[in-house]
Motif scaffolding. Structure first.
Motif, mmCIF file in Angstrom:
data_model
loop_
_atom_site.group_PDB
_atom_site.id
_atom_site.type_symbol
_atom_site.label_atom_id
_atom_site.label_comp_id
_atom_site.label_asym_id
_atom_site.label_seq_id
_atom_site.Cartn_x
_atom_site.Cartn_y
_atom_site.Cartn_z
ATOM 1 N N GLY A 33 -8.696 -6.539 19.935
ATOM 2 C CA GLY A 33 -9.773 -6.828 18.998
ATOM 3 C C GLY A 33 -9.286 -6.600 17.581
ATOM 4 N N PHE A 34 -9.748 -7.432 16.662
ATOM 5 C CA PHE A 34 -9.352 -7.183 15.273
ATOM 6 C C PHE A 34 -10.486 -7.599 14.339
ATOM 7 N N VAL A 44 -9.052 -11.089 19.973
ATOM 8 C CA VAL A 44 -10.514 -11.097 20.026
ATOM 9 C C VAL A 44 -11.075 -10.976 18.617
ATOM 10 N N CYS A 45 -11.577 -12.082 18.120
ATOM 11 C CA CYS A 45 -12.057 -12.168 16.739
ATOM 12 C C CYS A 45 -13.570 -12.146 16.683
ATOM 13 N N GLY A 46 -14.217 -12.814 17.629
ATOM 14 C CA GLY A 46 -15.676 -12.890 17.633
ATOM 15 C C GLY A 46 -16.166 -13.347 18.983
ATOM 16 N N MET A 47 -17.482 -13.261 19.197
ATOM 17 C CA MET A 47 -18.091 -13.715 20.461
ATOM 18 C C MET A 47 -19.429 -14.352 20.129
ATOM 19 N N PRO A 63 -25.956 -8.626 26.014
ATOM 20 C CA PRO A 63 -24.811 -9.530 26.150
ATOM 21 C C PRO A 63 -24.621 -9.943 27.613
ATOM 22 N N GLU A 64 -24.070 -11.128 27.831
ATOM 23 C CA GLU A 64 -23.730 -11.554 29.192
ATOM 24 C C GLU A 64 -22.643 -10.634 29.735
ATOM 25 N N GLY A 65 -22.638 -10.437 31.044
ATOM 26 C CA GLY A 65 -21.557 -9.664 31.654
ATOM 27 C C GLY A 65 -20.335 -10.541 31.880
ATOM 28 N N VAL A 66 -19.173 -10.002 31.590
ATOM 29 C CA VAL A 66 -17.916 -10.717 31.842
ATOM 30 C C VAL A 66 -17.326 -10.167 33.133
ATOM 31 N N LEU A 97 -14.718 -4.342 21.491
ATOM 32 C CA LEU A 97 -13.300 -4.626 21.225
ATOM 33 C C LEU A 97 -13.110 -5.030 19.768
ATOM 34 N N ILE A 98 -14.073 -5.795 19.262
ATOM 35 C CA ILE A 98 -13.975 -6.262 17.873
ATOM 36 C C ILE A 98 -14.417 -5.163 16.915
ATOM 37 N N ILE A 131 -25.381 -10.419 13.692
ATOM 38 C CA ILE A 131 -25.361 -9.054 14.229
ATOM 39 C C ILE A 131 -26.029 -8.088 13.255
ATOM 40 N N GLN A 154 -22.745 -14.594 22.068
ATOM 41 C CA GLN A 154 -23.464 -13.372 22.439
ATOM 42 C C GLN A 154 -24.395 -12.829 21.359
ATOM 43 N N TYR A 155 -24.250 -13.318 20.135
ATOM 44 C CA TYR A 155 -24.914 -12.642 19.021
ATOM 45 C C TYR A 155 -26.442 -12.751 19.056
#
Lengths: 320, 320
Positions: free
Chosen positions: A258-259, A228-231, A240-243, B249-250, A63, A234-235
């Motif tokens: 998220g954290f 929610v730690c990471g995705m 990003p893809e749509g959820v 969120l993250i 990122i 998507q990076y």
């Protein structure tokens, strides 16, 4: 680059970002160059000079290879300058009362042999050296392998997802997950999750995003929780893809949080108090993939996004 | 349909779903028919017979007009049978000790003049009749107007979004929101939010979904909170829109919680204790859009999705 330091110049090999990256990062997006560095602090400096020993390769670094617009908690790397990231280093000179020559530290450093660190907040002194020093790069970062093992220790039924047979075997046999599957072999993620979670998922540790999150949302139980730690999926995408299945948040009254590690520096010593005994007693298994030499850093980092590494990816710069 | 009841037959007008709906619902997806009903319970029944007075039109009802596969907290309506939803009714006959003839109740009933209700869980007896009876249809349902007013009472800076000039004026002038905007006139929702929230959004009450949620995610503050109540922009779509900005969120460590009224029946009396005095004292303004007669029900319900209603949409079947 070596302002704030004095004395004899030594060679300082560095991994710099050549330019902002789009799509999957390539080794050629980075370059290993020979800089120079002086290893004594100027009189009055409150920073420290360190010799970097181990560097951590973390998915979120991708990122930072993109130009980030506006204020953001994640800042972009600057082309022409070394990457930064977590690492373990030894203090060579210190102008700060908390650190002295010879101390081993863990925290944010640069991808180079020697660094001048002036932002000391978040640097942590390593007190216990009876576990390998490299482990410190991963105990906050290698969440995939640790979270599942923590969950097992707490009595959960744990299913892991990974991208190769070798990793799936590792999850099942070494880490002791109840089940694991290779998401690359599943054409129907929803079906795969239903196979392993006939009664639904209580807790999902989110490190993937995109299609996996969509499938998980369909399989969450009422009042389920998503950390929610990471995705990582998507990076490397420009968009990003749509959820699509977020209405499940309502239907199932899901709690999603998220954290990020930097909110929890204050409890890091407590984490070590818990994790180090587990590691010493063998209750937690920890697997590393160590690339030797700063020159191997670009390939090691790029390998994360094709799933090349098995275990926490670390770059060894110097043993001490 | 009138099994469990005896006695003289009376006419029972009903609004039935003709078939499952795709896309925006139309009046012709429903039909008003004349059924019949007997108004006395059979000996030994534990149900109640009610005369329906007011029906609530709620956006989530659209979801129930689609065939829902598998187990789900939201069950589909059955074509050929009346819609169900929240309403206010008067008890004509009771086989249950908690209810007696003449009681006014609030809860789930059917879109018809008279109903036999056998599932009494969640039915609440109306104790206070110094506010209009119709208000009871909306005090759990008309969240858009109430939440913003609650937030104002708690000292928040409140910005509302609505789909017409008339509604925007209502939010600003009647409900006392600090600002309001017409989302249909904003080509750039992200820009609109930045205009009203220069320092970002602390709390978002989510009732829209899709593009609005995406824009909000970009404008949330660190550690912001999102209460997910509904996603009205998605209910008429065969495939929900993808939400792309979940990585926020993250980055911002956002807390997102889905919730649904049926988890909170136990605190409904407490809600009334808080809200009724506010209404009596004029601290909360409550706006209704009342359609007269069961025949007007289909148009009133369909009108929700084009934003036809101003205020809580209610259907009046009978005054008492």
């Amino acid at each position: 680059m070596a302002s704030g330091v004095v004395g004899e110049e030594v060679r300082n090999k560095q991994v710099i970002l050549k330019d902002y990256v789009s799509g999957f990062p390539k080794e050629s997006d980075m370059q290993v160059i020979n800089g120079t560095m002086k290893l004594k602090l100027q009189e009055g400096s409150h920073g420290i000079v360190v010799k970097n020993l181990y560097l951590s390769c973390d998915p979120y670094m991708r990122i930072r290879m993109t130009r980030v617009e506006g204020p953001n908690v994640i800042t972009s790397y600057t082309p022409g300058f070394p990457l930064t990231g977590f690492g373990v280093a030894k203090v060579l000179d210190s102008g700060h009362p908390n650190f002295k020559k010879g101390d081993l530290i863990w925290g944010t450093t640069s991808w180079e042999e020697y660094s001048l660190i002036t932002e000391l907040e978040g640097l942590i002194k390593i007190e216990h050296t009876d576990v390998p020093l490299s482990y410190y790069t991963g105990i906050l970062g290698a969440v995939g392998q640790l979270v599942g093992q923590f969950a097992k220790l707490m009595g959960c039924y744990v299913v892991g997802s990974a991208g190769s047979k070798e990793k799936v075997d590792l999850l099942r046999n070494k880490f002791g997950f109840d089940e694991a599957f290779n998401y690359k072999e599943e054409t129907d993620l929803d079906g795969a999750l239903k196979r392993y979670f006939a009664e639904g998922i209580d807790i999902y540790f989110e490190n993937v995003g995109g299609k996996m999150l969509d499938a998980v949302l369909l399989n969450m139980r009422d009042h389920g929780r998503i950390a929610v730690c990471g995705m990582v999926s998507q990076y490397n995408l420009a968009q990003p893809e749509g959820v699509q299945n977020l209405m499940c948040l309502i239907f199932k009254r899901i709690h999603m949080d998220g954290f990020a590690f930097f909110d929890y520096y204050n409890v890091y010593p407590k984490l070590l108090d818990v994790v180090l005994p587990y590691i010493r007693e063998g209750k937690i298994k920890y697997v590393e993939d160590i690339a030797e030499g700063l020159e191997s850093g670009p390939a090691a980092l790029v390998g994360l996004y094709s799933g090349h590494n098995v275990g926490k990816q670390v770059v060894l710069i110097a043993r001490e």
